[in-house]
Design a protein around this motif. Structure first.
Motif, PDB file in Angstrom:
ATOM      1  N   CYS A 189      15.098  15.235 -13.050  1.00 30.86           N
ATOM      2  CA  CYS A 189      15.790  16.522 -13.024  1.00 30.86           C
ATOM      3  C   CYS A 189      17.286  16.314 -12.797  1.00 30.86           C
ATOM      4  O   CYS A 189      17.692  15.439 -12.028  1.00 30.86           O
ATOM      5  CB  CYS A 189      15.218  17.428 -11.930  1.00 30.86           C
ATOM      6  SG  CYS A 189      13.494  17.898 -12.248  1.00 30.86           S
ATOM      7  N   LEU A 190      18.073  17.116 -13.468  1.00 32.78           N
ATOM      8  CA  LEU A 190      19.533  17.033 -13.394  1.00 32.78           C
ATOM      9  C   LEU A 190      20.020  18.231 -12.591  1.00 32.78           C
ATOM     10  O   LEU A 190      19.841  19.378 -13.002  1.00 32.78           O
ATOM     11  CB  LEU A 190      20.143  17.043 -14.786  1.00 32.78           C
ATOM     12  CG  LEU A 190      19.465  16.143 -15.844  1.00 32.78           C
ATOM     13  CD1 LEU A 190      20.231  16.196 -17.158  1.00 32.78           C
ATOM     14  CD2 LEU A 190      19.355  14.715 -15.355  1.00 32.78           C
ATOM     15  N   LEU A 191      20.661  17.966 -11.446  1.00 36.81           N
ATOM     16  CA  LEU A 191      21.024  19.038 -10.517  1.00 36.81           C
ATOM     17  C   LEU A 191      22.529  19.244 -10.448  1.00 36.81           C
ATOM     18  O   LEU A 191      23.311  18.303 -10.613  1.00 36.81           O
ATOM     19  CB  LEU A 191      20.490  18.741  -9.111  1.00 36.81           C
ATOM     20  CG  LEU A 191      19.062  19.251  -8.811  1.00 36.81           C
ATOM     21  CD1 LEU A 191      18.040  18.578  -9.703  1.00 36.81           C
ATOM     22  CD2 LEU A 191      18.727  19.026  -7.350  1.00 36.81           C
ATOM     23  N   TYR A 192      22.888  20.476 -10.162  1.00 35.66           N
ATOM     24  CA  TYR A 192      24.288  20.875 -10.013  1.00 35.66           C
ATOM     25  C   TYR A 192      24.645  20.942  -8.532  1.00 35.66           C
ATOM     26  O   TYR A 192      23.931  21.550  -7.736  1.00 35.66           O
ATOM     27  CB  TYR A 192      24.504  22.238 -10.664  1.00 35.66           C
ATOM     28  CG  TYR A 192      25.857  22.865 -10.396  1.00 35.66           C
ATOM     29  CD1 TYR A 192      27.030  22.268 -10.852  1.00 35.66           C
ATOM     30  CD2 TYR A 192      25.961  24.058  -9.696  1.00 35.66           C
ATOM     31  CE1 TYR A 192      28.271  22.846 -10.622  1.00 35.66           C
ATOM     32  CE2 TYR A 192      27.195  24.656  -9.458  1.00 35.66           C
ATOM     33  CZ  TYR A 192      28.339  24.042  -9.921  1.00 35.66           C
ATOM     34  OH  TYR A 192      29.559  24.620  -9.683  1.00 35.66           O
ATOM     35  N   ARG A 193      25.758  20.293  -8.167  1.00 35.08           N
ATOM     36  CA  ARG A 193      26.243  20.357  -6.790  1.00 35.08           C
ATOM     37  C   ARG A 193      27.387  21.364  -6.709  1.00 35.08           C
ATOM     38  O   ARG A 193      28.359  21.272  -7.463  1.00 35.08           O
ATOM     39  CB  ARG A 193      26.708  18.988  -6.293  1.00 35.08           C
ATOM     40  CG  ARG A 193      27.051  18.988  -4.790  1.00 35.08           C
ATOM     41  CD  ARG A 193      27.535  17.633  -4.305  1.00 35.08           C
ATOM     42  NE  ARG A 193      26.545  16.592  -4.394  1.00 35.08           N
ATOM     43  CZ  ARG A 193      25.530  16.421  -3.533  1.00 35.08           C
ATOM     44  NH1 ARG A 193      25.377  17.274  -2.515  1.00 35.08           N
ATOM     45  NH2 ARG A 193      24.689  15.438  -3.675  1.00 35.08           N
ATOM     46  N   LEU A 194      27.270  22.337  -5.808  1.00 32.47           N
ATOM     47  CA  LEU A 194      28.300  23.357  -5.645  1.00 32.47           C
ATOM     48  C   LEU A 194      29.597  22.725  -5.157  1.00 32.47           C
ATOM     49  O   LEU A 194      29.614  22.028  -4.140  1.00 32.47           O
ATOM     50  CB  LEU A 194      27.834  24.429  -4.661  1.00 32.47           C
ATOM     51  CG  LEU A 194      26.638  25.274  -5.106  1.00 32.47           C
ATOM     52  CD1 LEU A 194      26.122  26.103  -3.939  1.00 32.47           C
ATOM     53  CD2 LEU A 194      27.036  26.186  -6.256  1.00 32.47           C
ATOM     54  N   ALA A 195      30.670  22.981  -5.871  1.00 27.29           N
ATOM     55  CA  ALA A 195      31.955  22.406  -5.487  1.00 27.29           C
ATOM     56  C   ALA A 195      32.506  23.031  -4.215  1.00 27.29           C
ATOM     57  O   ALA A 195      33.278  22.405  -3.485  1.00 27.29           O
ATOM     58  CB  ALA A 195      32.953  22.582  -6.629  1.00 27.29           C
ATOM     59  N   ILE A 220      19.776  12.836 -11.512  1.00 23.48           N
ATOM     60  CA  ILE A 220      21.217  12.822 -11.773  1.00 23.48           C
ATOM     61  C   ILE A 220      21.818  14.098 -11.184  1.00 23.48           C
ATOM     62  O   ILE A 220      21.241  15.178 -11.299  1.00 23.48           O
ATOM     63  CB  ILE A 220      21.532  12.736 -13.283  1.00 23.48           C
ATOM     64  CG1 ILE A 220      20.975  11.442 -13.877  1.00 23.48           C
ATOM     65  CG2 ILE A 220      23.039  12.826 -13.529  1.00 23.48           C
ATOM     66  CD1 ILE A 220      21.148  11.343 -15.386  1.00 23.48           C
ATOM     67  N   ILE A 221      22.992  13.965 -10.562  1.00 30.33           N
ATOM     68  CA  ILE A 221      23.682  15.104  -9.938  1.00 30.33           C
ATOM     69  C   ILE A 221      25.115  15.150 -10.448  1.00 30.33           C
ATOM     70  O   ILE A 221      25.764  14.113 -10.612  1.00 30.33           O
ATOM     71  CB  ILE A 221      23.684  14.980  -8.399  1.00 30.33           C
ATOM     72  CG1 ILE A 221      22.249  15.005  -7.853  1.00 30.33           C
ATOM     73  CG2 ILE A 221      24.509  16.093  -7.758  1.00 30.33           C
ATOM     74  CD1 ILE A 221      22.156  14.656  -6.386  1.00 30.33           C
ATOM     75  N   SER A 222      25.615  16.344 -10.719  1.00 28.47           N
ATOM     76  CA  SER A 222      27.008  16.516 -11.112  1.00 28.47           C
ATOM     77  C   SER A 222      27.518  17.843 -10.571  1.00 28.47           C
ATOM     78  O   SER A 222      26.737  18.777 -10.364  1.00 28.47           O
ATOM     79  CB  SER A 222      27.162  16.484 -12.635  1.00 28.47           C
ATOM     80  OG  SER A 222      28.517  16.736 -13.013  1.00 28.47           O
ATOM     81  N   ASN A 223      28.830  17.931 -10.364  1.00 30.48           N
ATOM     82  CA  ASN A 223      29.428  19.190  -9.924  1.00 30.48           C
ATOM     83  C   ASN A 223      30.013  19.972 -11.096  1.00 30.48           C
ATOM     84  O   ASN A 223      30.802  20.895 -10.905  1.00 30.48           O
ATOM     85  CB  ASN A 223      30.527  18.938  -8.880  1.00 30.48           C
ATOM     86  CG  ASN A 223      31.709  18.170  -9.452  1.00 30.48           C
ATOM     87  OD1 ASN A 223      31.639  17.630 -10.554  1.00 30.48           O
ATOM     88  ND2 ASN A 223      32.798  18.120  -8.706  1.00 30.48           N
ATOM     89  N   ASP A 224      29.615  19.605 -12.328  1.00 28.86           N
ATOM     90  CA  ASP A 224      30.104  20.294 -13.521  1.00 28.86           C
ATOM     91  C   ASP A 224      28.927  20.595 -14.451  1.00 28.86           C
ATOM     92  O   ASP A 224      28.204  19.675 -14.876  1.00 28.86           O
ATOM     93  CB  ASP A 224      31.140  19.429 -14.243  1.00 28.86           C
ATOM     94  CG  ASP A 224      31.656  20.096 -15.502  1.00 28.86           C
ATOM     95  OD1 ASP A 224      32.374  21.106 -15.379  1.00 28.86           O
ATOM     96  OD2 ASP A 224      31.317  19.627 -16.607  1.00 28.86           O
ATOM     97  N   ILE A 225      28.734  21.879 -14.775  1.00 34.19           N
ATOM     98  CA  ILE A 225      27.595  22.291 -15.584  1.00 34.19           C
ATOM     99  C   ILE A 225      27.683  21.730 -17.001  1.00 34.19           C
ATOM    100  O   ILE A 225      26.673  21.303 -17.583  1.00 34.19           O
ATOM    101  CB  ILE A 225      27.497  23.824 -15.636  1.00 34.19           C
ATOM    102  CG1 ILE A 225      27.159  24.379 -14.248  1.00 34.19           C
ATOM    103  CG2 ILE A 225      26.433  24.274 -16.633  1.00 34.19           C
ATOM    104  CD1 ILE A 225      25.800  23.969 -13.728  1.00 34.19           C
TER     105      ILE A 225
END
Length: 303
Positions: A189-195, A220-225
């Protein structure tokens, strides 16, 4: 008039913590703001501010004067707003802030049509996922989702957008097709981290009237959709995307929506936020009404 400029520069500097920040808000240079305050101090015959390289403080005289005049500035601002509201033609500069993905995919396409309706209005769109300070940055409207709302702001619900759990066809061919949200624990799962605060954005579902959050594997985690979207298209795993991104990808066959009607993915509600009720000037009301009308044909707009 010079005294009013000095009072305004003084009050805004105290409220915002620096002369430079006050100058940005007032649309003047820091040197001009500093000169306005210096002239005010000369006229009063007292020093109001203690200036150091690191902080701005009030003298005893400054504290007394600030408490007396701070309301004057806000009352003058409210009076100007009330007068301008008599002429319901939006004019001047409208500064809008929005999160990166929603701003890029939803708000930005609205701006040209809106601007063409009001030739006396100029629009600035600030796209960022960081926390926004309306006063310090001169923001008229910030478009925020629920997790970003602040109790100090006036918020009007703008639109509710479906959230879609999806993956690329090649990922599903390689890793299998999850049938229920509970199956996500076995998938990448690819998750979004709130900036704004560093939290991971939760995946929540509604089934039989009950809200629940399944276990998932955050591969995988990123702060950009948009970055997560790129990785979904590359077959990296499963992501939760707003319909404003996912709908077009689904139509093109680039991603496949998961779970069907087995579970409702809790939607994303966006709000148009203002500093206070006095901020609802004609230009702000015009943009919010325009956005609601434009978005209602795509998703569920505000009540």
């Amino acid at each position: 008039m010079d005294s009013l400029r000095g009072i305004e520069s003084f009050v805004r500097s105290v409220e915002m913590g620096s002369i430079a920040a006050a100058a940005r808000l007032l649309g003047i240079s820091p040197a001009a703001a500093s000169q306005n305050i210096a002239r005010l101090e000369r006229d009063l015959g007292v020093r109001l501010l203690q200036r150091t390289t690191r902080r701005l403080g009030l003298t005893d005289s400054g504290e007394v004067y600030f408490e007396r005049v701070r309301h004057v500035v806000h009352e003058l601002e409210a009076a100007a707003t009330a007068v301008s509201a008599l002429n319901d033609l939006p004019r001047g500069r409208l500064t809008i802030s929005a999160s990166v993905a929603f701003g890029r995919h939803v708000i930005a396409p609205l701006i040209p049509g809106f601007a063409s309706l009001y030739p006396q209005l100029s629009v600035e769109l600030v796209i960022t996922d960081r926390a926004i300070d309306h006063i310090a940055e001169g923001i008229d409207i910030s478009v925020r989702f629920a997790e970003q709302l602040e109790p100090s702001l006036i918020a009007r619900r703008l639109v509710t957008v479906p959230m879609i759990i999806c993956a690329a066809p090649d990922y599903l061919a390689r890793s299998g097709h999850p049938q229920r949200p509970e199956d996500l624990v076995h998938h990448d799962c690819l998750l979004y981290r709130l900036a704004t605060d560093g939290r991971l954005f939760r995946w929540t579902f509604l089934r039989d009237g009950t809200l629940y959050e399944p276990d998932i594997q955050a591969r995988i985690i990123s702060n950009d959709i948009d970055t997560l979207t790129t990785m979904v298209l590359a077959g990296a795993g499963i992501a939760r995307l707003g319909a404003f991104i996912a709908d077009d990808l689904i139509d093109k066959g680039l991603v496949v929506p998961l779970f069907g009607n087995d579970a409702a993915h809790t939607p994303f509600t966006f709000h148009a936020c203002m500093l206070d009720r006095h901020s609802a000037t004609p230009k702000i009301r015009a943009f919010i009404d325009y956005a609601v009308a434009a978005l209602s044909s795509r998703w569920r707009a505000a009540d």
